[in-house]
Design a protein around this motif. Structure first.
Motif, PDB file in Angstrom:
ATOM      1  N   MET A   1      37.483 -10.709 -92.900  1.00 47.65           N
ATOM      2  CA  MET A   1      36.166 -11.216 -93.210  1.00 47.65           C
ATOM      3  C   MET A   1      35.113 -10.411 -92.463  1.00 47.65           C
ATOM      4  O   MET A   1      35.165 -10.285 -91.253  1.00 47.65           O
ATOM      5  N   GLU A   2      34.168  -9.857 -93.202  1.00 48.77           N
ATOM      6  CA  GLU A   2      33.121  -9.031 -92.622  1.00 48.77           C
ATOM      7  C   GLU A   2      31.930  -9.897 -92.219  1.00 48.77           C
ATOM      8  O   GLU A   2      31.604 -10.889 -92.886  1.00 48.77           O
ATOM      9  N   ILE A   3      31.269  -9.489 -91.135  1.00 52.81           N
ATOM     10  CA  ILE A   3      30.049 -10.155 -90.731  1.00 52.81           C
ATOM     11  C   ILE A   3      28.921  -9.133 -90.610  1.00 52.81           C
ATOM     12  O   ILE A   3      29.159  -7.942 -90.426  1.00 52.81           O
ATOM     13  N   GLN A   4      27.709  -9.627 -90.728  1.00 56.72           N
ATOM     14  CA  GLN A   4      26.511  -8.841 -90.487  1.00 56.72           C
ATOM     15  C   GLN A   4      25.759  -9.519 -89.354  1.00 56.72           C
ATOM     16  O   GLN A   4      25.587 -10.748 -89.358  1.00 56.72           O
ATOM     17  N   ILE A   5      25.302  -8.733 -88.378  1.00 56.42           N
ATOM     18  CA  ILE A   5      24.578  -9.289 -87.236  1.00 56.42           C
ATOM     19  C   ILE A   5      23.163  -8.735 -87.242  1.00 56.42           C
ATOM     20  O   ILE A   5      22.956  -7.520 -87.203  1.00 56.42           O
ATOM     21  N   ALA A   6      22.194  -9.647 -87.304  1.00 52.55           N
ATOM     22  CA  ALA A   6      20.790  -9.265 -87.203  1.00 52.55           C
ATOM     23  C   ALA A   6      20.246  -9.763 -85.870  1.00 52.55           C
ATOM     24  O   ALA A   6      20.542 -10.885 -85.457  1.00 52.55           O
ATOM     25  N   MET A   7      19.465  -8.927 -85.208  1.00 49.34           N
ATOM     26  CA  MET A   7      18.873  -9.287 -83.928  1.00 49.34           C
ATOM     27  C   MET A   7      17.354  -9.308 -84.049  1.00 49.34           C
ATOM     28  O   MET A   7      16.754  -8.368 -84.568  1.00 49.34           O
ATOM     29  N   LEU A   8      16.745 -10.392 -83.584  1.00 54.18           N
ATOM     30  CA  LEU A   8      15.295 -10.494 -83.519  1.00 54.18           C
ATOM     31  C   LEU A   8      14.904 -10.687 -82.065  1.00 54.18           C
ATOM     32  O   LEU A   8      15.454 -11.560 -81.378  1.00 54.18           O
ATOM     33  N   THR A   9      13.981  -9.875 -81.571  1.00 53.83           N
ATOM     34  CA  THR A   9      13.514 -10.007 -80.203  1.00 53.83           C
ATOM     35  C   THR A   9      12.219 -10.806 -80.229  1.00 53.83           C
ATOM     36  O   THR A   9      11.248 -10.407 -80.873  1.00 53.83           O
ATOM     37  N   VAL A  10      12.228 -11.955 -79.526  1.00 54.04           N
ATOM     38  CA  VAL A  10      11.151 -12.930 -79.691  1.00 54.04           C
ATOM     39  C   VAL A  10      10.639 -13.418 -78.332  1.00 54.04           C
ATOM     40  O   VAL A  10      11.343 -13.375 -77.321  1.00 54.04           O
ATOM     41  N   GLY A  11       9.400 -13.887 -78.324  1.00 58.00           N
ATOM     42  CA  GLY A  11       8.851 -14.580 -77.180  1.00 58.00           C
ATOM     43  C   GLY A  11       8.357 -13.682 -76.061  1.00 58.00           C
ATOM     44  O   GLY A  11       8.537 -12.465 -76.062  1.00 58.00           O
ATOM     45  N   LYS A  26      27.303 -15.637 -97.378  1.00 52.13           N
ATOM     46  CA  LYS A  26      25.921 -15.674 -96.895  1.00 52.13           C
ATOM     47  C   LYS A  26      25.688 -16.781 -95.869  1.00 52.13           C
ATOM     48  O   LYS A  26      24.558 -16.953 -95.376  1.00 52.13           O
ATOM     49  N   GLU A  27      26.719 -17.556 -95.545  1.00 46.24           N
ATOM     50  CA  GLU A  27      26.591 -18.552 -94.490  1.00 46.24           C
ATOM     51  C   GLU A  27      26.394 -17.857 -93.146  1.00 46.24           C
ATOM     52  O   GLU A  27      26.889 -16.746 -92.940  1.00 46.24           O
ATOM     53  N   MET A  28      25.693 -18.516 -92.222  1.00 46.82           N
ATOM     54  CA  MET A  28      25.409 -17.851 -90.965  1.00 46.82           C
ATOM     55  C   MET A  28      25.321 -18.817 -89.788  1.00 46.82           C
ATOM     56  O   MET A  28      25.108 -20.018 -89.952  1.00 46.82           O
ATOM     57  N   LEU A  29      25.492 -18.230 -88.605  1.00 52.22           N
ATOM     58  CA  LEU A  29      25.261 -18.900 -87.340  1.00 52.22           C
ATOM     59  C   LEU A  29      23.947 -18.374 -86.769  1.00 52.22           C
ATOM     60  O   LEU A  29      23.678 -17.167 -86.824  1.00 52.22           O
ATOM     61  N   VAL A  30      23.147 -19.269 -86.212  1.00 50.39           N
ATOM     62  CA  VAL A  30      21.899 -18.893 -85.553  1.00 50.39           C
ATOM     63  C   VAL A  30      22.114 -19.072 -84.054  1.00 50.39           C
ATOM     64  O   VAL A  30      22.388 -20.181 -83.591  1.00 50.39           O
ATOM     65  N   ILE A  31      22.013 -17.995 -83.293  1.00 48.61           N
ATOM     66  CA  ILE A  31      22.299 -18.040 -81.861  1.00 48.61           C
ATOM     67  C   ILE A  31      21.004 -17.824 -81.077  1.00 48.61           C
ATOM     68  O   ILE A  31      20.313 -16.823 -81.249  1.00 48.61           O
ATOM     69  N   ASP A  32      20.675 -18.783 -80.228  1.00 51.26           N
ATOM     70  CA  ASP A  32      19.542 -18.705 -79.301  1.00 51.26           C
ATOM     71  C   ASP A  32      18.205 -18.414 -79.987  1.00 51.26           C
ATOM     72  O   ASP A  32      17.554 -17.385 -79.726  1.00 51.26           O
ATOM     73  N   PRO A  33      17.733 -19.321 -80.831  1.00 52.53           N
ATOM     74  CA  PRO A  33      16.406 -19.150 -81.441  1.00 52.53           C
ATOM     75  C   PRO A  33      15.315 -19.510 -80.430  1.00 52.53           C
ATOM     76  O   PRO A  33      14.885 -20.663 -80.327  1.00 52.53           O
ATOM     77  N   GLY A 121      32.677 -19.857 -91.866  1.00 57.16           N
ATOM     78  CA  GLY A 121      33.867 -19.051 -92.085  1.00 57.16           C
ATOM     79  C   GLY A 121      34.183 -18.103 -90.952  1.00 57.16           C
ATOM     80  O   GLY A 121      35.046 -17.233 -91.082  1.00 57.16           O
ATOM     81  N   ILE A 122      33.506 -18.263 -89.808  1.00 58.55           N
ATOM     82  CA  ILE A 122      33.652 -17.367 -88.663  1.00 58.55           C
ATOM     83  C   ILE A 122      34.354 -18.115 -87.538  1.00 58.55           C
ATOM     84  O   ILE A 122      33.923 -19.209 -87.156  1.00 58.55           O
ATOM     85  N   ARG A 123      35.410 -17.528 -86.995  1.00 59.78           N
ATOM     86  CA  ARG A 123      36.142 -18.171 -85.899  1.00 59.78           C
ATOM     87  C   ARG A 123      35.474 -17.829 -84.577  1.00 59.78           C
ATOM     88  O   ARG A 123      35.217 -16.661 -84.281  1.00 59.78           O
ATOM     89  N   VAL A 124      35.194 -18.865 -83.784  1.00 62.08           N
ATOM     90  CA  VAL A 124      34.446 -18.715 -82.538  1.00 62.08           C
ATOM     91  C   VAL A 124      35.202 -19.409 -81.406  1.00 62.08           C
ATOM     92  O   VAL A 124      35.645 -20.547 -81.550  1.00 62.08           O
ATOM     93  N   LYS A 125      35.314 -18.712 -80.275  1.00 58.60           N
ATOM     94  CA  LYS A 125      35.860 -19.312 -79.067  1.00 58.60           C
ATOM     95  C   LYS A 125      34.732 -19.488 -78.058  1.00 58.60           C
ATOM     96  O   LYS A 125      33.973 -18.555 -77.791  1.00 58.60           O
ATOM     97  N   VAL A 126      34.636 -20.673 -77.479  1.00 54.21           N
ATOM     98  CA  VAL A 126      33.610 -20.984 -76.495  1.00 54.21           C
ATOM     99  C   VAL A 126      34.162 -20.711 -75.097  1.00 54.21           C
ATOM    100  O   VAL A 126      35.214 -21.239 -74.726  1.00 54.21           O
ATOM    101  N   TYR A 140      32.630 -16.031 -78.269  1.00 53.62           N
ATOM    102  CA  TYR A 140      33.495 -14.880 -78.552  1.00 53.62           C
ATOM    103  C   TYR A 140      34.048 -14.994 -79.956  1.00 53.62           C
ATOM    104  O   TYR A 140      34.600 -16.031 -80.345  1.00 53.62           O
ATOM    105  N   LEU A 141      33.889 -13.929 -80.729  1.00 58.84           N
ATOM    106  CA  LEU A 141      34.406 -13.854 -82.091  1.00 58.84           C
ATOM    107  C   LEU A 141      35.613 -12.922 -82.087  1.00 58.84           C
ATOM    108  O   LEU A 141      35.484 -11.697 -82.233  1.00 58.84           O
ATOM    109  N   PRO A 142      36.809 -13.451 -81.875  1.00 60.07           N
ATOM    110  CA  PRO A 142      37.983 -12.586 -81.704  1.00 60.07           C
ATOM    111  C   PRO A 142      38.328 -11.766 -82.942  1.00 60.07           C
ATOM    112  O   PRO A 142      38.865 -10.662 -82.816  1.00 60.07           O
ATOM    113  N   ASP A 143      38.009 -12.268 -84.116  1.00 55.23           N
ATOM    114  CA  ASP A 143      38.334 -11.531 -85.344  1.00 55.23           C
ATOM    115  C   ASP A 143      37.340 -10.413 -85.624  1.00 55.23           C
ATOM    116  O   ASP A 143      37.586  -9.571 -86.490  1.00 55.23           O
TER     117      ASP A 143
END
Length: 215
Positions: A1-11, A26-33, A121-126, A140-143
């Motif tokens: 499974m492929e992922i795309q990572i977009a980074m926005l620098t904010v604040g 097209k499902e996504m995780l939003v990290i640290d908005p 659809g993304i496997r995540v380890k905390v 951590y996304l081991p895959d």
């Protein structure tokens, strides 16, 4: 499974918000908005994103400031480490009172150390990485050989430990025994500054390659 990572620098502190998208669904995780919620929402729309979860590495104001704006548009769970819920609800601990823009949040879900889940659809380890704050964590996304490390690890550096709930000895332990034990090829996506990888940090990070147990 492929992922795309977009980074926005904010604040005002140039914090990195990450959009991690499953390219198939097209499902996504939003990290640290952290701020500039409309810019984050615009990027989600441009990517035709379907947010499924908001993940917080820790509760400082510059990482959480736009979270409510995102979940007002997308009613998805807001998640953090169990120990960090108190930081989110305390304007002194999350530093928002210091910058005259108090913000508090209540998580919808909290994690335990080592917990593994699948979202978008993304496997995540905390990985619980106390030191910058008591409930800081890395995702951590081991895959996909990626780790989102908040303010625990920076390129050639490390996060501060002198804020409320911080602890320098815990931060050193988190760096040496939890993050830099990941596979060398793992790409590290920090909360500020340049991207890096675990192999480079093992060899060259001065906070790791010394005999001190504090920062």
């Amino acid at each position: 499974m492929e992922i795309q990572i977009a980074m926005l620098t904010v604040g005002m502190l140039a914090e990195h918000c990450y959009l991690v998208q499953n390219t198939d669904t097209k499902e996504m995780l939003v990290i640290d908005p952290g701020d500039h919620g409309q810019a984050i929402l615009d990027k989600i729309e441009t990517m035709q994103g379907r947010p499924k979860m908001i993940l917080l590495t820790h509760g400082h104001f510059d990482h959480i400031g736009a979270a409510d704006e995102i979940r007002n548009q997308y009613p998805v769970p807001l998640c953090c480490m169990q120990q960090e819920a108190d930081v989110l609800s305390d304007t002194d601990a999350n530093l928002s009172a210091m910058f005259y823009h108090p913000v508090t949040l209540r998580p919808d879900r909290t994690f335990e150390d080592g917990e593994v889940f699948t979202a978008a659809g993304i496997r995540v380890k905390v990985i619980h990485t106390p030191g910058h704050t008591k409930g800081g964590c890395c995702y951590y996304l081991p895959d996909n050989a990626a780790v989102f490390c908040g303010d625990t690890l920076f390129h050639g550096s490390a996060g501060r430990s002198d804020f409320p709930t911080g602890n320098s000895y815990e931060l050193m332990d988190s760096l040496r025994n939890k993050i830099l034990t990941l596979p060398e090829e793992t790409k590290a996506y920090p909360g500020h500054d340049a991207l890096t990888d675990i192999g480079w940090e093992r060899r060259y990070n001065p906070f790791v390659n010394n005999d001190n147990n504090y920062i």
